[in-house]
Structure formats: structure tokens, C-alpha cells
Design a protein around this motif. Structure first.
Motif, PDB file in Angstrom:
ATOM      1  N   ALA A 126       0.828  -1.208   0.000  1.00  0.00           N
ATOM      2  CA  ALA A 126       0.000   0.000   0.000  1.00  0.00           C
ATOM      3  C   ALA A 126       0.862   1.257   0.000  1.00  0.00           C
ATOM      4  O   ALA A 126       0.554   2.232  -0.697  1.00  0.00           O
ATOM      5  CB  ALA A 126      -0.925  -0.006   1.218  1.00  0.00           C
ATOM      6  N   THR A 127       1.965   1.249   0.750  1.00  0.00           N
ATOM      7  CA  THR A 127       2.834   2.437   0.777  1.00  0.00           C
ATOM      8  C   THR A 127       3.487   2.674  -0.578  1.00  0.00           C
ATOM      9  O   THR A 127       3.668   3.825  -0.998  1.00  0.00           O
ATOM     10  CB  THR A 127       3.921   2.302   1.862  1.00  0.00           C
ATOM     11  N   ASP A 178       0.778   4.064  -2.693  1.00  0.00           N
ATOM     12  CA  ASP A 178       0.422   5.379  -2.167  1.00  0.00           C
ATOM     13  C   ASP A 178       1.393   6.445  -2.670  1.00  0.00           C
ATOM     14  O   ASP A 178       1.005   7.573  -3.000  1.00  0.00           O
ATOM     15  CB  ASP A 178       0.429   5.329  -0.642  1.00  0.00           C
ATOM     16  N   ALA A 179       2.671   6.067  -2.732  1.00  0.00           N
ATOM     17  CA  ALA A 179       3.695   7.024  -3.163  1.00  0.00           C
ATOM     18  C   ALA A 179       3.512   7.426  -4.625  1.00  0.00           C
ATOM     19  O   ALA A 179       3.947   8.511  -5.040  1.00  0.00           O
ATOM     20  CB  ALA A 179       5.079   6.426  -2.955  1.00  0.00           C
ATOM     21  N   ARG A 180       2.870   6.580  -5.402  1.00  0.00           N
ATOM     22  CA  ARG A 180       2.657   6.879  -6.825  1.00  0.00           C
ATOM     23  C   ARG A 180       1.395   7.703  -7.061  1.00  0.00           C
ATOM     24  O   ARG A 180       1.186   8.214  -8.159  1.00  0.00           O
ATOM     25  CB  ARG A 180       2.510   5.575  -7.618  1.00  0.00           C
ATOM     26  N   ARG A 181       0.551   7.778  -6.039  1.00  0.00           N
ATOM     27  CA  ARG A 181      -0.750   8.416  -6.233  1.00  0.00           C
ATOM     28  C   ARG A 181      -0.609   9.917  -6.449  1.00  0.00           C
ATOM     29  O   ARG A 181       0.049  10.576  -5.649  1.00  0.00           O
ATOM     30  CB  ARG A 181      -1.612   8.180  -4.989  1.00  0.00           C
ATOM     31  N   THR A 238      -9.086   3.882  -3.550  1.00  0.00           N
ATOM     32  CA  THR A 238      -8.038   3.468  -4.477  1.00  0.00           C
ATOM     33  C   THR A 238      -7.522   2.092  -4.061  1.00  0.00           C
ATOM     34  O   THR A 238      -7.841   1.594  -2.974  1.00  0.00           O
ATOM     35  CB  THR A 238      -6.877   4.469  -4.462  1.00  0.00           C
ATOM     36  N   GLU A 239      -6.692   1.507  -4.929  1.00  0.00           N
ATOM     37  CA  GLU A 239      -6.139   0.190  -4.604  1.00  0.00           C
ATOM     38  C   GLU A 239      -5.268   0.250  -3.362  1.00  0.00           C
ATOM     39  O   GLU A 239      -5.292  -0.673  -2.533  1.00  0.00           O
ATOM     40  CB  GLU A 239      -5.324  -0.352  -5.785  1.00  0.00           C
ATOM     41  N   CYS A 240      -4.510   1.317  -3.211  1.00  0.00           N
ATOM     42  CA  CYS A 240      -3.629   1.396  -2.033  1.00  0.00           C
ATOM     43  C   CYS A 240      -4.456   1.430  -0.748  1.00  0.00           C
ATOM     44  O   CYS A 240      -4.076   0.823   0.264  1.00  0.00           O
ATOM     45  CB  CYS A 240      -2.678   2.585  -2.132  1.00  0.00           C
ATOM     46  N   VAL A 278      -5.168   4.106   7.802  1.00  0.00           N
ATOM     47  CA  VAL A 278      -6.578   4.070   7.419  1.00  0.00           C
ATOM     48  C   VAL A 278      -7.348   5.150   8.174  1.00  0.00           C
ATOM     49  O   VAL A 278      -8.226   5.823   7.621  1.00  0.00           O
ATOM     50  CB  VAL A 278      -7.187   2.676   7.669  1.00  0.00           C
ATOM     51  N   GLY A 279      -6.995   5.325   9.442  1.00  0.00           N
ATOM     52  CA  GLY A 279      -7.615   6.397  10.231  1.00  0.00           C
ATOM     53  C   GLY A 279      -7.324   7.769   9.641  1.00  0.00           C
ATOM     54  O   GLY A 279      -8.216   8.625   9.551  1.00  0.00           O
TER      55      GLY A 279
END
Length: 606
Positions: free
Chosen positions: A453-454, A457-460, A476-478, A497-498
């Protein structure tokens, strides 16, 4: 007429096929009438009657009565009688004389005699002569001749063996059908391993011949047919064939039937069949009984069955004894049994032995056993070797650790795939890292799901500001991977997530995840929960969570507490938390905390 050449064929032993005994007195009487009729005709000089009568007496075991009838018919040129006279002499122990009569009958065209003569020559090591006569028999459509020829050719590695085995099978020879099925089955397995396209077709053909042999009472064919059906999920029919085979005395079928019954929830019936198989020397069934009693806490009975498995030549017996002893804390005995199984080539025993040695501090002794187990295909041992090398500081060990992790990961080891993913991330190979992290996350690793996920996330790209009337946020997928990791109890994922929920304005969801992480020991979760509560006007409750975070070493939480106590006028307590924040950091927090501490100190000294 070649009557007996058709009706009285030979088994591989050279003996007659024995018909089933008549169950009713009427059948016995009918046979007696037939014998009397043949005897009267023979006395009248009927050659065919002499031949048939001789065969009837031979089948009954009356060699003295059969011999003169067969000799008389043979002298009159009856080839069936010559064949059967050979059988009679063979039974009396005159093998060479028998061969002479078989030769006469075979030259006259008797396929059964050619088969018997071929077997005679093979028993004496004369393979060229054996092949000649067996081929004569096979080419006349004689099933036993075709089978014996196939067996001879197969022994020599001749490619033509399968053709004659197929011919014998198609003429109803059950052993030929079984052996042909086994050969096709092995080819199907090899085709499957190599990724070929013909594996399914070959397996269907093998099944056909297994069915043919099983229908004729071949118990091993019934066993293999049951295995094919079980793999296909047709458990009811598989169970029927296992039962047929088991009733005919096939211990492996009884064992397999036991496992089917156990999986269906009928443990008691499973135990009955395992007991039957174990008493017939099946080590796998003995192990299954041992495991059953071990689950019930009946360790002495379990040990007895594990020993029985070991005595039957099953190395799993020694391995299971090792596991049993290890569970009971009998380390020395566990090591003894693991060693016994490991020396016999049991890879999981070698891995267990290595772990036992490692736990005892004998790293040097453990490594060779890990290596042996890994080279034999133990995925766990390959992973453990990776851990062993990773614990050392040299570059060579780091490279070796990665190699073993990759080997275990390629075999589907989840934690190994995670370690390879982490290593590839460290090397900057994000593409390879993602591939391995996906494998590990898919295998259930919460850490891999979080790390994947990280990466995603970095690509988002940053989300644009939403305007009134725009659709709600889509996950999103992440985020999906963060949530998967969070649902598995991963604390950093729960915090993340929080944070994502808070960014969406979903305070309730954010608080739920922060609280779950905080209660599991996450200082970031506790700190963020405190921030959320403070924004909602619950500063006293926020202070409780900040205290928990600060006690766990969170510098920002300590600074927040210093500010809270300063605002309350509790300057000494505020100064104490400011001192703590200076110590905990990070640098930015330490600087702010130092200024606050100095201000509070001046205030206190004024």
C-alpha cells in the motif's frame, strides 16, 4: 478342431484357468453327464472327445486320468491336446518334455501353446526364442501372448512394448490394462510438470484403462482410479472404488478411504479402515492412527502407532515421534527421532532438527541440516536459511540470505516473498518489490499488504479539491491494501486508514481505527486519537491518550501535554512534559519544547 486351444488358456504361471465351483447340484450333475458323454465318445475313438475329456480331467487335477486321453488325442494330431499335454507335463515337473509338446502344438498353430513355449524359453534366459514364440502367439490375437511379449519388450526397453500392452488390454487382459494405465498416467504427470497441452487427454486415457482393469477385479487399478476421481472432486465414486480395492485387500486403498471418511467428518469409520490398513503394514495408515490418538491426548497409543509406521518403513513415523516428544518437552528424544528420520532423507525432519539445534544455541550444527532439507525441497528450510544468513553482517551472507528467500518465495512461501520485497525496495527495484509484495500480501501477510500500500500510495497523484455536488470519494487500490492490513491487526496500517478517513471527514471511522491501533500499543494511534478528540472538544480524554503515547516515547504527544498543563496553569507538570519532549524529539519538537520549557522555568522562578 482346436477346441481346447480356445477354451483352456494359460495364466502366466502356466496353469489352467480354474472355473468357479458350481453352486448347485444341478450344475454338478450336468458336468458329470457331459464327462460321461465325452468318455463314451472317446472310447469309441472320437479324437475331439479324447481332447476335451483330457482337458476336463486336467482341470480337475486328475493328471493320471488326463494323460492317456491327451496322449491319444495328440497322437491323432489334435493341437489343443498337444498344448494341454505340455501343461500336464509342466505340472508334473517335466519342463523340457512339456516344451516339446508345446512346440508341436505351436507349429500346428496353437496360440496358447506358442505363449507357453515363449514363457518356457524366457524362464531359461533364451530371449530371442522367447520373443519369436510370444510374437507368434500375440499376432494370433492371444491376450496372454501379447501381454508376455509386451513384458519382455518392456524389460529390454523396446519402444514396441506399449503397442502389445495395448493389444493385450484391448483383448481383456486386466494386468495389461493396469500397466498400460500406469505408463500413460506417468506420461500425463510429466506432461503436466512441463506445462504441456496433452496432460488432460493422457489422464483421461489412463482413467479409461484403470476402469477396464478395475472392472475386472484389479485392486491396484481400483486404487488409482479412486485417486484420479478424488483429485477431480468426485468423492462419492472415488470412495466406491477405494472400498472395492480395500475389500480385495489393498491396504493403500483402505488408508485412502480412511482419509476420505475423516474429511467427511466420520472419524470413527476412518479409524476402522486405518486400523485395517495399518495391520496390513501400511505406514501411512499407522501414522494417521497415531495423529488421531495424539489429538485425543492418548500419547502412549499415538507413540505405539508411530512406531508401527516406522517399523513399516515409513520415515514419517520417526518424524511424528519427534514432534510428539517435542510437544511433551522431551527434547533429547525429539532430537533422536528427528535425526533418525533426517538421516533417512526426511526433509521436514531435517528442518525440525535444525530448528531444535538452533534453539539450543548450536548454529554451526543447525546450518548443514537446514541446507540438506532445503536442497531436498523443504520451503521452510530455505526460508530458515535465509534468516540464518540475514542474521550475519557480511555482504556474502546478505547475498546468500536473499538467494534463499527468493528460492522459498518462488515455492510460495509468504514471509520469504515479503523479505524479498523488502530487499528489492531497499535496492530501489520497485517493480520487483511490488511483484513480491503482492505475492506475500495475497498469501495473507499483513506487513506485505501495508508495504504494498505504501508503494502504491507514493505513486498516487494528489487529489484535486472537491466541489459541491461532486461524487463521493472512491477507494483506491492502495487504500484497499491498507484496509486489508488494518483488518489483520497491522497497527501502522490502522493509523494510516484512520488518517485517510479523517482526510475524508469521516471522524467516526478515523476514531475507530485510531483507537484500535492505540489499544494494540501504537503510540501514533494514541497521539492521533488525542488530536481527533481535542478537535472535537474532548481535551481531557485527549490528554489520556497523549499520556499513553508520550509514555511510549512519542515526543509530539509529550509537547502537547506540556501545552495542556501550561494552559491549565500547572506549570511544574508542564515543564516536566516539556523536558520529556526535548529528550524524545525529533529535532523540531525538541526545539519547540526547549523554548516552552525555558518560558515555564522563567515563569516559575519569577
Amino acid at each position: 478342431m482346436d477346441v481346447m486351444g480356445d477354451k483352456a488358456t494359460l495364466f502366466e504361471t502356466g496353469r489352467f484357468v480354474q472355473p468357479s465351483e458350481p453352486d448347485e447340484a444341478g450344475e454338478v450333475a450336468e458336468e458329470a453327464v457331459e464327462e460321461l458323454r465325452r468318455r463314451l465318445a472317446a472310447e469309441a475313438g472320437d479324437v475331439e472327445a479324447m481332447s476335451v475329456l483330457g482337458a476336463m480331467l486336467l482341470r480337475r487335477g486328475d493328471l493320471d486320468g488326463a494323460e492317456p486321453q491327451l496322449r491319444a488325442a495328440t497322437a491323432a494330431g489334435d493341437r489343443a491336446a498337444a498344448n494341454n499335454l505340455g501343461v500336464l507335463l509342466h505340472q508334473r515337473g517335466y519342463a523340457d518334455d512339456a516344451a516339446g509338446w508345446w512346440r508341436i502344438a505351436a507349429v500346428a498353430g496353437s496360440a496358447a501353446a506358442a505363449h507357453a513355449l515363449g514363457r518356457h524359453h524366457r524362464e531359461r534366459g533364451d530371449e530371442p526364442a522367447a520373443e519369436y514364440w510370444l510374437r507368434q502367439s500375440a499376432e494370433q490375437g492371444h491376450a496372454l501372448g501379447a501381454y508376455a511379449l509386451a513384458d519382455l519388450l518392456e524389460h529390454r526397453g523396446d519402444a514396441g512394448a506399449e503397442e502389445w500392452m495395448r493389444t493385450a488390454a484391448e483383448h481383456g487382459h486386466r494386468e495389461a490394462a493396469y500397466r498400460l494405465a500406469r505408463a500413460i498416467d506417468r506420461r500425463a504427470a510429466l506432461e503436466g510438470e512441463s506445462g504441456g497441452d496433452n496432460g488432460v487427454e493422457l489422464l483421461a486415457e489412463a482413467e479409461q484403462f484403470y476402469r477396464q482393469a478395475a472392472a475386472r477385479g484389479h485392486r491396484r487399478a481400483a486404487l488409482h482410479l479412486g485417486a484420479i476421481l478424488e483429485r477431480r472432486g468426485e468423492l462419492k465414486e472415488a470412495g466406491r472404488w477405494y472400498l472395492t480395492s480395500a475389500k480385495d485387500g489393498e491396504a493403500r486403498a483402505a488408508c485412502a478411504l480412511g482419509f476420505l471418511l475423516r474429511d467427511a467428518g466420520d472419524t470413527e469409520s476412518a479409524a476402522v479402515w486405518w486400523l485395517r490398513a495399518a495391520q496390513d503394514g501400511d505406514g501411512n495408515a499407522a501414522n494417521a492412527l497415531g495423529a488421531l490418538h495424539a489429538e485425543r491426548g492418548e500419547t502412549q497409543t499415538a507413540e505405539r502407532w508411530y512406531r508401527a509406521a516406522m517399523d513399516a518403513g515409513d520415515d514419517n513415523g520417526a518424524y511424528n515421534l519427534g514432534l510428539l516428544c517435542a510437544d511433551q518437552g522431551r527434547t533429547a528424544q525429539a532430537e533422536q527421532w528427528y535425526r533418525r528420520a533426517a538421516y533417512a532423507g526426511h526433509r521436514e525432519a531435517a528442518n525440525a532438527l535444525a530448528i531444535l539445534l538452533l534453539q539450543g544455541g548450536d548454529t554451526a550444527g543447525a546450518e548443514p541440516w537446514f541446507s540438506k532439507a532445503a536442497e531436498a525441497g523443504s520451503v521452510d528450510a530455505a526460508f530458515n536459511l535465509g534468516i540464518l544468513h540475514a542474521g550475519r553482517s557480511t555482504e556474502e551472507d546478505a547475498a546468500a540470505a536473499l538467494q534463499w528467500y527468493e528460492r522459498a518465495a518462488a515455492a510460495g512461501h509468504t514471509e520469504a516473498a515479503l523479505q524479498v520485497g523488502i530487499a528489492r525496495l531497499r535496492d530501489g527495484d520497485e517493480h520487483a518489490a511490488e511483484r513480491h509484495l503482492r505475492c506475500a500480501a495475497g498469501g495473507g501477510s499483513a506487513e506485505a499488504a501495508y508495504r504494498l500500500a505504501t508503494v502504491l500510495d507514493a505513486r498516487r497523484p494528489p487529489e484535486p479539491a472537491h466541489e459541491l455536488g461532486e461524487p463521493a470519494h472512491e477507494r483506491t487500490e492502495c487504500e484497499e491494501w491498507y484496509e486489508r492490513a488494518a483488518s489483520q491487526g497491522h497497527r501502522r496500517a490502522q493509523v494510516r486508514v484512520g488518517m485517510l478517513a479523517a482526510a475524508r471527514g469521516d471522524v467516526v471511522e478515523a476514531a475507530r481505527w485510531y483507537r484500535e491501533a492505540a489499544e494494540a500499543g501504537s503510540r501514533n494511534g494514541a497521539f492521533n486519537l488525542g488530536l481527533l478528540l481535542a478537535r472535537e472538544g474532548s481535551e481531557p480524554e485527549a490528554a489520556v491518550w497523549w499520556t499513553r503515547a508520550a509514555d511510549a516515547g512519542h515526543g509530539r504527544a509529550a509537547l502537547r501535554l506540556a501545552l495542556v498543563y501550561a494552559r491549565r496553569g500547572e506549570l511544574a507538570e508542564g515543564q516536566r512534559w516539556a523536558d520529556r519532549a526535548v529528550t524524545l524529539g525529533p529535532a523540531e519538537v525538541s526545539q519547540r519544547a526547549a523554548r516552552l520549557r525555558d518560558a515555564l522555568r522563567e515563569e516559575l522562578s519569577a
